[in-house]
Design an enzyme around this catalytic site. Sequence first.
Site, PDB file in Angstrom:
ATOM      1  N   TYR A  53      38.878  18.167  40.723  1.00  0.00           N
ATOM      2  CA  TYR A  53      37.640  17.839  40.028  1.00  0.00           C
ATOM      3  C   TYR A  53      37.705  18.412  38.610  1.00  0.00           C
ATOM      4  CZ  TYR A  53      35.493  16.623  44.572  1.00  0.00           C
ATOM      5  OH  TYR A  53      35.186  16.064  45.783  1.00  0.00           O
TER       6      TYR A  53
ATOM      7  N   ARG B  48      24.645   7.266  37.199  1.00  0.00           N
ATOM      8  CA  ARG B  48      26.095   7.102  37.167  1.00  0.00           C
ATOM      9  C   ARG B  48      26.505   5.636  37.167  1.00  0.00           C
ATOM     10  NH1 ARG B  48      29.113  10.013  41.885  1.00  0.00           N
ATOM     11  NH2 ARG B  48      29.185   7.979  42.888  1.00  0.00           N
TER      12      ARG B  48
END
Length: 343
Positions: A62, A234
């Site tokens: 990540y 998003r």
Amino acid sequence: MDYRQLGRSGLKVPALSFGTGTFGGSNAFFEKWGQTDVDEASRLIDICLDAGVTLFDTADIYSQGRSEEVLGAALKGKRDRAMISTKASFRKGDGPNDTGSSRYHLVRSVEGSLKRLGTDHIDLYFMHGFDALTPVEETLRALDDLITAGKIGYIGASNFSGWHLMKSLAVSDAYGLSRYIAYQGYYSLVGRDYEHELMPLGIDQGVGLMVWSPLGWGRLTGKIRRGQTPGEGRIAKGGAVGGPQIDDEYLFDVVDALDKVAADTGKSVSQIALAWLLTRPTVANIVVGARTEDQLRQNLGAVGWTLDAEHVALLDEASHRTPAYPYWHQIDYEERNPKPTKW
């Protein structure tokens, strides 16, 4: 907060955990998820801990490790109140051994995660994907040694096929090695493939589910409805890339059902979508994400109440799709092959 047993282990986890894919945002892919810095992360973590959300999920890839760094810094002075899960297997570096689940890569991955997290142990460590080139025995022996060394507590698998997971469990049993107690997988009202094979396997083998992307890759937030284009979030930023493909009409049918239940209950669309998951067999934990305090508090509202049976049935019906072979064929033999939930 409801606490649930994680698989066939002695570990109890909160029904909700906090996913930190929004922390860091240091590359083009993850910046669409969020760019939470240490100060913002500290505030969100305080809210989580106050609400009983004590498990925080991350991964070494990540934002190329930045998520772990931000999480570690934000947990400084609070580590004894929290559990951390992280993951390895996917490529992290340019070298030929900077990927996979070999002993070589896993030992270095654990050491790197511990350093970035600023801790001496990882509570739950996942294989982020299945490595078909490394013998399963090598992976599990390395993980067992890391448990013995006190560097990790429990192990889990993520994104494995059913046979990948079953082979791993069989090897653990054959050699007396630590077993995967958890499976971290995609499951939502618009993504129910987990039910076909992995859910029955989890029931049979005592593997608990931690759900990732429980809102269907951001599609079940209440911001997407029939005839409307999402204006924020998003999906609007192009963050659907890399996620599952979902037919628009199917999505709208499910959202229509969610809207009906929302009108009946006074809860939000996202809260109902999360609450539905908490009714499903094997689900021990749902990994929720949030870029803002408001989003986090909205997600926290999914616990402390339960859906009525009639609302569960409505959502089941709206989200039902005929499964792939051989699962559709097995429906006709439920007399001897019962299913844990309606497909």
